[in-house]
Scaffold this active site. Structure first.
Site, PDB file in Angstrom:
ATOM      1  N   ASP A   1     -27.593   9.021 -17.886  1.00 40.90           N
ATOM      2  CA  ASP A   1     -26.447   8.171 -18.164  1.00 40.90           C
ATOM      3  C   ASP A   1     -26.892   6.978 -18.989  1.00 40.90           C
ATOM      4  OD1 ASP A   1     -23.485   7.958 -17.015  1.00 40.90           O
ATOM      5  OD2 ASP A   1     -24.583   9.414 -15.799  1.00 40.90           O
TER       6      ASP A   1
ATOM      7  N   ASP B   1     -21.468   6.143 -20.836  1.00 45.14           N
ATOM      8  CA  ASP B   1     -20.458   5.695 -19.888  1.00 45.14           C
ATOM      9  C   ASP B   1     -19.513   4.660 -20.493  1.00 45.14           C
ATOM     10  OD1 ASP B   1     -19.563   5.416 -16.955  1.00 45.14           O
ATOM     11  OD2 ASP B   1     -20.095   3.350 -17.449  1.00 45.14           O
TER      12      ASP B   1
ATOM     13  N   GLU C   1     -18.040   9.411 -22.516  1.00 45.66           N
ATOM     14  CA  GLU C   1     -16.834   9.190 -21.738  1.00 45.66           C
ATOM     15  C   GLU C   1     -16.024   8.192 -22.554  1.00 45.66           C
ATOM     16  OE1 GLU C   1     -15.540   7.664 -17.303  1.00 45.66           O
ATOM     17  OE2 GLU C   1     -17.127   6.619 -18.383  1.00 45.66           O
TER      18      GLU C   1
ATOM     19  N   HIS D   1     -18.445  13.275 -11.192  1.00 47.00           N
ATOM     20  CA  HIS D   1     -18.679  12.334 -10.106  1.00 47.00           C
ATOM     21  C   HIS D   1     -17.514  11.375  -9.881  1.00 47.00           C
ATOM     22  CE1 HIS D   1     -19.596  10.228 -13.779  1.00 47.00           C
ATOM     23  NE2 HIS D   1     -19.539   9.071 -13.131  1.00 47.00           N
ATOM     24  N   ASP D   2     -16.570  11.320 -10.809  1.00 54.05           N
ATOM     25  CA  ASP D   2     -15.425  10.421 -10.698  1.00 54.05           C
ATOM     26  C   ASP D   2     -14.137  11.143 -10.341  1.00 54.05           C
ATOM     27  OD1 ASP D   2     -16.563   7.927 -11.131  1.00 54.05           O
ATOM     28  OD2 ASP D   2     -16.434   8.087 -13.309  1.00 54.05           O
TER      29      ASP D   2
END
Length: 561
Positions: free
Chosen positions: A98, A198, A253, A322-323
């Site tokens: 990330d 991210d 993202e 993960h979200d």
């Protein structure tokens, strides 16, 4: 777009805190990942995406980074990271990390210095503001609820898109940008193969910081200010000074990026290799997710996105991360959760135009947990919204119900390896509770069966890698077919004269589809298409039709009659 290695890759996302604990402290770690590399290799994984493992106070589970260069001790050491990279390379796998550079932790040395000395260089790395009346600079609302501003004892307010422990970095400052680029290149030179980037569309701010009117009188949502004009200068510079210097994979993202800006982000000369396609992440009509009408709405969003993106760029394809809550809960009614529904969804997305991502546990059909109280949850956003509901005299139970169904803690419960203590995740006390269904849903049980979801995912990845189909999926065009059939999602992938047809029946009853023809015979007649993959056995052919069972998914070498 030119062929790139990541187009033929299958990516597996690991949330390290919940994957595998190697030392019994209840927290997953890097050595636990290394321990399971053979499992991932057998699954057919090419790239492992490891979610944040950097030093962090863990206010937001590692997305609040206090040291970009150091592995957090809860996950191991930098030597453990080197070992993971080396062992992955031995198995022909790559590792991406990330990249969290919209914000850092308030415990990062930069922010610590900035708080102590308003005139130091590091103070310019953040957004500080004062108002003559001493009040908040504006009425913007954080993504985690409440204000985007937090006041320091000296009267300065600092800006944070997310938690108050995640101060936003000031990308307008060229010295700050150079610090970020140095860090990115340090990891790439170490052997990391790229990054999942991210919340990157938040890095450019409206520098007037003017308050904005809202119809309800509440705070203005900061998410309305994503992809703000001028952001391209920053992203192009980062690409030039970092990504272009390495043969790396970047997936962004990028909330707020629509059709008009997609090419800039993920086109042939875009800022990133790909961006995640969020346009169809949720079903409409959740009250009856499996109704024909709901599936049709979902289908139209998927096909619209594919028509557009396949012409100009590349996607990251996913059902879970993960979200997100678990896909079987998000897209299926409770009575449909199981092998059939999970495998049907897997086929549907796995061969679309883009790179498929598997989130840990997805391949065995892990489900949402049952949350009995807010104390059982760890999600900082859930806790913030719960606290806000109490303060506003609203019903906090509705917040609990919402996050119980859609909250990201559902994806963060420990990986279910076996039916033994703590699902084989740890010998200690797990940091987040283990889903109670681990005795029924676990890797060990599914590895013993050829008809399990895990076995099917291995077949999915095998086909994705098998030539000439690997080239069809990486290079081929995509064309929706059978659009008139209710609750059937179907498409053709074509490349270099070869066509692969994917058809999935999301109807609760059987349904007929047209027959699939393969290549021409010696006599010039079309032959029957070969069924390359099916989750429910080879479909029955009736004349010029195939009969698909409820939730049957098939992949044919050939095209629709």
């Amino acid at each position: 777009m030119a062929a790139e290695w990541w187009k033929k890759a299958v990516v597996y996302q690991i949330y390290p805190r919940s994957f595998k604990d190697s030392n019994g402290d209840g927290i997953g770690d890097l050595n636990g990942i290394t321990e399971k590399l053979d499992y991932l290799k057998e699954l057919g994984v090419d790239v492992i995406w490891v979610s944040p493992m950097y030093c962090s106070p863990m206010d937001d589970n590692g997305y609040d980074i206090s040291d970009y260069y150091k592995v957090d001790p809860m996950f191991g050491t930098n030597d453990d990271m080197d070992r993971l990279l080396a062992e992955a390379e031995k198995r022909g796998m790559k590792v991406i990390l990330d990249l969290v550079v919209n914000h850092c932790s308030d415990e990062h040395q930069w922010f610590v210095k900035a708080k102590q000395d308003p005139d130091c260089e590091e103070a310019g790395y953040f957004y500080f503001r004062r108002k003559e009346d001493g009040g908040e600079p504006n009425n913007w609302r954080s993504n985690f609820g409440g204000s985007v501003w937090t006041e320091l004892p000296d009267g300065r307010w600092y800006f944070h898109t997310f938690s108050k422990k995640q101060p936003d970095l000031n990308w307008e400052n060229p010295k700050l940008r150079e610090k970020i680029y140095e860090m990115i290149n340090w990891w790439l030179e170490k052997g990391v193969a790229g990054f999942r980037v991210d919340a990157i569309t938040f890095i450019k701010k409206d520098l007037t910081f003017a308050s904005r009117e809202t119809e309800d009188g509440l705070r203005y949502p900061i998410e309305n200010l994503t992809d703000y004009p001028g952001i391209g200068d920053f992203l192009a510079e980062m690409k030039e000074k970092c990504f272009d210097l390495h043969d790396c994979m970047t997936v962004a993202e990028a909330p707020g990026v629509g059709e008009e800006t997609f090419r800039r982000y993920a086109g042939e000369h875009g800022y990133f290799s790909m961006i995640f396609d969020f346009t169809w992440e949720n079903m409409e009509g959740e009250a009856d997710k499996s109704s024909v009408e709901a599936v049709e709405r979902w289908k139209q969003r998927i096909l619209k996105s594919q028509r557009f993106t396949s012409e100009i760029g590349w996607n990251g394809l996913f059902l879970e991360n993960h979200d997100q809550s678990r896909c079987v809960n998000k897209y299926l009614e409770k009575d449909q959760i199981g092998y059939a529904g999970a495998s049907a969804m897997a086929v549907m997305y796995f061969y679309l135009y883009g790179t498929p991502f598997i989130y840990q546990g997805q391949e065995i059909g892990m489900t949402n947990a049952v949350w009995n109280s807010i104390e059982e949850m760890d999600d900082v956003r859930a806790k913030g919204m719960y606290r806000e509901a109490l303060e506003q005299k609203k019903d906090p139970q509705k917040v609990l119900e919402y996050f119980g169904e859609l909250g990201r803690d559902n994806a963060r419960t420990p990986m279910q390896w076996c039916n033994e203590k703590n699902a084989g995740f740890t010998e200690g006390t797990p940091w987040l509770k283990v889903n109670e269904n681990y005795q029924d849903i676990n890797v060990k049980a599914q590895e013993a069966r050829d008809d399990s979801l895990l076995a099917f995912y291995r077949r999915l990845t095998a086909l994705r890698h098998q030539e000439p189909y690997a080239s069809v999926f990486a290079e081929g065009t995509v064309r929706p077919v059978m659009e008139e059939l209710p609750a059937v999602i179907a498409y053709e992938r074509e490349w270099n004269g070869r066509t692969v047809t994917v058809a999935v029946n999301f109807k609760k009853t059987e349904q007929e589809i047209p027959a699939i023809n393969g290549a021409l015979s010696a006599a010039g007649n079309p032959t029957e298409g070969t069924c390359l993959l099916s989750n429910e056995g080879e479909p029955e052919r009736i004349g010029e039709r195939y009969l698909l069972k409820a939730y049957q998914a098939v992949v044919f070498d050939g095209k629709m009659v």
